[in-house]
Design a protein around this motif. Structure first.
Motif, PDB file in Angstrom:
ATOM      1  N   ASN A  92       0.894  -1.028   0.200  1.00 16.14           N
ATOM      2  CA  ASN A  92       0.052   0.090  -0.096  1.00 16.14           C
ATOM      3  C   ASN A  92       0.803   1.166  -0.078  1.00 16.14           C
ATOM      4  O   ASN A  92       0.671   2.024  -0.640  1.00 16.14           O
ATOM      5  N   ALA A  93       1.810   1.209   0.910  1.00 15.54           N
ATOM      6  CA  ALA A  93       2.946   2.458   0.912  1.00 15.54           C
ATOM      7  C   ALA A  93       3.324   2.626  -0.594  1.00 15.54           C
ATOM      8  O   ALA A  93       3.714   3.543  -1.188  1.00 15.54           O
ATOM      9  N   GLU A  94       4.010   1.522  -1.223  1.00 13.01           N
ATOM     10  CA  GLU A  94       4.598   1.508  -2.502  1.00 13.01           C
ATOM     11  C   GLU A  94       3.471   2.167  -3.284  1.00 13.01           C
ATOM     12  O   GLU A  94       3.878   2.890  -4.350  1.00 13.01           O
ATOM     13  N   GLY A  95       2.006   1.832  -3.188  1.00  9.10           N
ATOM     14  CA  GLY A  95       1.151   2.429  -4.451  1.00  9.10           C
ATOM     15  C   GLY A  95       0.597   3.746  -4.115  1.00  9.10           C
ATOM     16  O   GLY A  95       0.359   4.603  -4.828  1.00  9.10           O
ATOM     17  N   PHE A  96       0.723   3.998  -2.594  1.00  8.86           N
ATOM     18  CA  PHE A  96       0.141   5.247  -2.376  1.00  8.86           C
ATOM     19  C   PHE A  96       0.888   6.467  -1.521  1.00  8.86           C
ATOM     20  O   PHE A  96       0.262   7.541  -1.601  1.00  8.86           O
ATOM     21  N   ALA A  97       1.850   6.048  -0.847  1.00  6.33           N
ATOM     22  CA  ALA A  97       2.316   7.052  -0.010  1.00  6.33           C
ATOM     23  C   ALA A  97       3.480   7.771  -0.904  1.00  6.33           C
ATOM     24  O   ALA A  97       4.131   8.579  -0.281  1.00  6.33           O
ATOM     25  N   LYS A  98       3.686   7.697  -2.000  1.00  2.00           N
ATOM     26  CA  LYS A  98       4.650   8.229  -2.859  1.00  2.00           C
ATOM     27  C   LYS A  98       4.293   9.729  -3.084  1.00  2.00           C
ATOM     28  O   LYS A  98       4.820  10.623  -2.825  1.00  2.00           O
ATOM     29  N   GLU A  99       3.264   9.687  -4.212  1.00  2.00           N
ATOM     30  CA  GLU A  99       3.005  11.204  -4.643  1.00  2.00           C
ATOM     31  C   GLU A  99       2.073  11.761  -3.902  1.00  2.00           C
ATOM     32  O   GLU A  99       0.843  11.703  -4.036  1.00  2.00           O
ATOM     33  N   CYS A 100       2.430  12.611  -2.878  1.00  2.00           N
ATOM     34  CA  CYS A 100       1.219  13.023  -1.804  1.00  2.00           C
ATOM     35  C   CYS A 100       1.911  14.267  -1.268  1.00  2.00           C
ATOM     36  O   CYS A 100       3.047  14.526  -1.437  1.00  2.00           O
ATOM     37  N   ALA A 101       0.783  14.901  -0.540  1.00  2.00           N
ATOM     38  CA  ALA A 101       1.338  16.175  -0.012  1.00  2.00           C
ATOM     39  C   ALA A 101       1.735  16.034   1.385  1.00  2.00           C
ATOM     40  O   ALA A 101       0.977  15.154   2.150  1.00  2.00           O
ATOM     41  N   VAL A 102       2.968  16.579   1.797  1.00  2.00           N
ATOM     42  CA  VAL A 102       3.751  16.125   2.982  1.00  2.00           C
ATOM     43  C   VAL A 102       3.667  17.431   3.708  1.00  2.00           C
ATOM     44  O   VAL A 102       4.114  18.447   3.443  1.00  2.00           O
ATOM     45  N   VAL A 103       3.235  17.203   5.104  1.00  2.00           N
ATOM     46  CA  VAL A 103       3.278  18.225   5.962  1.00  2.00           C
ATOM     47  C   VAL A 103       4.574  18.202   6.921  1.00  2.00           C
ATOM     48  O   VAL A 103       4.661  17.178   7.661  1.00  2.00           O
ATOM     49  N   THR A 104       5.355  19.165   6.977  1.00  2.00           N
ATOM     50  CA  THR A 104       6.698  18.870   7.709  1.00  2.00           C
ATOM     51  C   THR A 104       6.662  20.183   8.802  1.00  2.00           C
ATOM     52  O   THR A 104       7.539  19.803   9.528  1.00  2.00           O
ATOM     53  N   HIS A 105       5.827  21.170   8.568  1.00  2.00           N
ATOM     54  CA  HIS A 105       6.091  22.331   9.590  1.00  2.00           C
ATOM     55  C   HIS A 105       4.725  22.576  10.266  1.00  2.00           C
ATOM     56  O   HIS A 105       3.429  22.202   9.435  1.00  2.00           O
ATOM     57  N   TYR A 106       4.758  23.032  11.389  1.00  2.00           N
ATOM     58  CA  TYR A 106       3.312  23.482  11.829  1.00  2.00           C
ATOM     59  C   TYR A 106       3.457  25.126  11.996  1.00  2.00           C
ATOM     60  O   TYR A 106       2.146  25.521  12.802  1.00  2.00           O
ATOM     61  N   ARG A 107       4.053  26.029  11.478  1.00  5.77           N
ATOM     62  CA  ARG A 107       3.762  27.259  11.723  1.00  5.77           C
ATOM     63  C   ARG A 107       4.453  28.209  10.610  1.00  5.77           C
ATOM     64  O   ARG A 107       5.577  27.918  10.190  1.00  5.77           O
ATOM     65  N   LEU A 108       3.899  29.242  10.174  1.00  7.44           N
ATOM     66  CA  LEU A 108       4.332  30.243   9.482  1.00  7.44           C
ATOM     67  C   LEU A 108       4.750  31.545  10.366  1.00  7.44           C
ATOM     68  O   LEU A 108       4.274  31.641  11.298  1.00  7.44           O
ATOM     69  N   GLN A 109       5.784  32.215  10.079  1.00  4.76           N
ATOM     70  CA  GLN A 109       6.047  33.500  10.751  1.00  4.76           C
ATOM     71  C   GLN A 109       6.304  34.771   9.638  1.00  4.76           C
ATOM     72  O   GLN A 109       6.266  34.424   8.722  1.00  4.76           O
ATOM     73  N   ASN A 110       6.111  35.945  10.335  1.00  2.00           N
ATOM     74  CA  ASN A 110       6.614  37.107   9.444  1.00  2.00           C
ATOM     75  C   ASN A 110       8.086  36.558   9.057  1.00  2.00           C
ATOM     76  O   ASN A 110       8.811  36.487   9.893  1.00  2.00           O
ATOM     77  N   ASP A 111       8.309  37.107   7.601  1.00  2.00           N
ATOM     78  CA  ASP A 111       9.616  36.902   7.280  1.00  2.00           C
ATOM     79  C   ASP A 111      10.558  37.988   7.747  1.00  2.00           C
ATOM     80  O   ASP A 111      10.287  39.182   7.323  1.00  2.00           O
ATOM     81  N   PRO A 112      11.559  37.827   8.409  1.00  2.00           N
ATOM     82  CA  PRO A 112      12.125  39.016   8.886  1.00  2.00           C
ATOM     83  C   PRO A 112      13.096  39.721   7.912  1.00  2.00           C
ATOM     84  O   PRO A 112      13.236  40.957   7.768  1.00  2.00           O
TER      85      PRO A 112
END
Lengths: 492, 492
Positions: free
Chosen positions: B81-101
């Motif tokens: 299932n991982a081979e078939g589905f976990a590949k082309e997918c949206a990956v969340v890596t972070h949980y915050r945006l901040q003002n760009d200094p």
């Protein structure tokens, strides 16, 4: 087997958490802060959705669906909204996993699959929707645009509680565009009114309609209307909000329309939403130490029938009596379950349906067969009576209405008993600590005083009630003049 | 104003894209590959949902909701299932945006808010659901577990087309657990049958039920059942799938139950889904060069009434005639719109409702008022007739049924004319090129031959039909023995 539920008086918060899990409403998942809504909980939410959706359609709204993701740059367009919402959120940075070359059987993010622009999982959809409306609105003939969406949204909350505050939750969000300010304000008020009606008529939960103070307003709104409910522990819960957005989003996304006279003007906007948080409100308004108490209009099972028998032969005799009744009730649109499972004892079933808040329970045993009766129990008051079989359908119909009304009245009385008018800050702090509930007091209208009260006591201004009398008084903290009372409370 | 729709015979693909946008069904969004489903399109999808949901509930299923995110490690549990589905997918890596200094007014990912474990936006929910089921299933008394979820899913498709293939789409996914293999297979087949019934009864779209070959199977499934439909351009479209998952997921997530005899066994699983892709199938099955043709059972507006008048006074006279009719039709549950907009001419309106596929159109003008008639037009055949006012309700009721049936029969005839039996590979290629459609041929059952045919011709095995006769033959490519014919086609 008892329900082993912590008592509300012992630990209200623990009671709530246990009840949500034991009544099979929801549970925590493998993903931090995200819940699984279990079938019984989801069935209640579906009833809420159906009732709300009908009300939205009756007020002229249509449903649509907008993307889950919002490109980061769209959030930059409306500054205040970005400040309020684009911060604690789930950010998609990559679009591929690959087999980890260093760890057989493991996956890793493909470093070559980085997105050019990060995508935010929607915390709310104003940005993506107003970016879309730009293409939909050219002329006054395209207005009003009255759209609602049922969707999941994600806000990266650090402290989460089932239904009340979760990282992902389900909600509906209405987003409307209007030719005039007056129309947009009317819509904002109308939808807040729809929420109030839904809460009172379907959830049997009395609410106070009001507007938020500036500091409690939705980020990007000119005015935020709300409905506020009171929970049994004396804390308030914001159950729905409706925002008048002015021309803020229209300006941010450059959405103009040609008026009848051919002028170009920015449109006026509203947005409004309620969420699975309503499930928390429903539970905490009505339930007791025996479990859920559900208003008949939202109960997935309105009537349960439990047979009391010795041996399957007697069960057959009972079933013969019960089945026509089940049929008759269903034909009347009443949701009924005949629990003839032979794997569980009647006492176990009684407990289970009490825990699950089924409004009406019928029991039928040997003596009932002889006497031609049912034992009928109502969940809200736990009262029982014996009812002749011929009268049972009418009795059930009466009870379903009466329970709905009684639950509302009980919650309303509780709420009324727990609104306290105070004149001084000392009194305020005393009431807050000893009694809780809503406290009605004069406030000087400044952010500073509001902030001081919050820091001192954790109480916030829940709303300036729409029906507040204009009656002069003095701010309980600063003594400055105030034109009307506002409602304070500690809140969920 | 005409509809300016490209003709199907000129460029079928362009016709489709234009129609989806011009009929206000959907449009592309600011997010690559994600669509906006517009109110008219969403109203059709809601009708599909309602009909399917009812069928799921009638077959004993309950709805629930599981998290949007799947921790990366859960995908590693079921290898295929991982081979078939976990590949082309949206990956969340972070949980915050901040003002760009560095860039005032801009946001950036907060480098300190990296998740410990990446979260995948669900491409399908087997992993998260089976991880949850582990806690729900202990004993045979917990089985069968019959759950469905309506949700959004994301697959990072490179080439997308509205409804047919989008990065985010809406679907339902059923996930069931059973005590025995036989029960799980029965469920898999039952749900494929539900899909077939829905497609034929509601969408008026004939489908062929079959099973997929190994190479076309769902990743993680033991057997994949499907319904396959034929589009007007001779290409096939997979409209729904139902998977028998064996014990693969139960083993991957260690989901065992105690049997009646007290033994511990892994449970047996199924999953099944249909998506907003059905919208594409609906459009391409029935629509014509004038626009959409909608089956009455799924049409948001079943009947439209267009007044033909000079001056508002005459419109008033017409309205007086029309309003009781509208009321009568609505009381019968027929969705009807009286388009009395004075801003558009009747010709414009006729075009609009033809484009939008409204099944029945009534027109009423001066002559009709004099004669006591309506002009009644049906969208499927474009036939018109004059009907006395007294007969018009019966006529409409007849037409709504007749159009539904006629659309099915037309699509069925087309499908039957476009199933061609061939014996040789030469013949196969000729038919594929000149005629298209389904081609019924013998195949030796090997991946290699299937792969060769796909590489040579782009045709794939759509399914091994459930009702295929066992009749020996020789593989058209290798000449090896084959026990039954399979269906090939080029596909969406």
């Amino acid at each position: 087997m008892g329900k082993n539920l912590t008592k509300r008086s012992e630990d209200y918060s623990k009671w709530y958490n246990e009840l949500v899990v034991k009544a099979n409403l929801a549970e925590n998942s493998a993903v931090r802060g995200c819940m699984v809504i279990k079938p019984y909980g989801f069935a209640i939410w579906e009833k809420m959705q159906a009732a709300l959706d009908k009300m939205f359609k009756e007020t002229g709204h249509e449903n649509a669906y907008f993307p889950l993701f919002v490109p980061k740059s769209l959030f930059e367009a409306e500054e205040k909204n970005a400040e309020g919402f684009a911060k604690e959120c789930a950010v998609v940075t990559h679009y591929r996993l690959q087999n980890d070359p260093d760890k057989p059987g493991k996956l890793r993010v493909d470093p070559n699959a980085k997105l050019e622009e990060e995508l935010v999982v929607r915390p709310t959809s104003e940005a993506i929707i107003w970016n879309t409306y730009k293409g939909w609105i050219q002329s006054y003939r395209d207005l009003p645009l009255l759209i609602n969406q049922w969707a999941n949204v994600v806000r990266w909350e650090m402290r989460t509680r089932l239904f009340l505050r979760t990282a992902e939750f389900l909600w509906q969000e209405g987003h409307t565009a209007h030719a005039t300010e007056a129309e947009a304000i009317e819509e904002t008020e109308r939808m807040n009114g729809v929420y109030a009606e839904f809460a009172e008529e379907h959830m049997a939960m009395p609410v106070i309609q009001g507007v938020k103070t500036e500091s409690e307003r939705f980020a990007g709104a000119v005015e935020t209307y709300c409905i506020e409910a009171l929970m049994q522990d004396g804390k308030a819960l914001q159950a729905g909000t409706s925002h008048f957005l002015g021309q803020n989003f229209a300006k941010a996304f450059d959405v103009k329309f040609a008026t009848k006279e051919g002028k170009q003007e920015h449109v006026w906007a509203t947005s409004w939403g309620v969420s699975t948080r309503l499930m928390g409100a429903l539970i905490m308004t009505h339930s007791d130490d025996n479990g859920l108490v559900l208003p008949p209009k939202l109960a997935p099972i309105q009537v349960v029938i439990v047979p009391i028998y010795k041996g399957l032969e007697q069960l057959d005799v009972i079933s013969e009596k019960v089945e026509p009744l089940v049929k008759e009730l269903r034909a009347k649109g009443i949701s009924v379950k005949f629990d003839n499972r032979d794997t569980h004892k009647p006492g176990f079933k009684f407990n289970e349906y009490e825990l699950k808040g089924v409004p009406v329970r019928l029991a039928i045993g040997q003596r009932d067969l002889e006497n031609g009766t049912y034992e009928v129990a109502r969940r809200d008051t736990l009262e029982k009576e014996t009812v002749p079989m011929d009268d049972v359908v009418a009795k059930i119909e009466f009870l379903l209405e009466d329970i709905q009304t009684n639950m509302y009245q009980k919650a309303h009385s509780f709420r009324e008993e727990n609104i306290t008018e105070v004149e001084t800050y000392e009194e305020f702090k005393k009431v807050l600590e000893e009694k809780g509930g809503f406290i009605s007091a004069h406030w000087d209208g400044t952010n500073e005083t509001e902030e001081k009260i919050k820091n001192d006591t954790k109480a916030t201004i829940r709303c300036i009630p729409l029906d507040a009398e204009n009656k002069e008084g003095k701010c309980m903290v600063t003594g400055k003049l105030s034109s009307k009372r506002v409602l304070f409370a500690k809140a969920y």
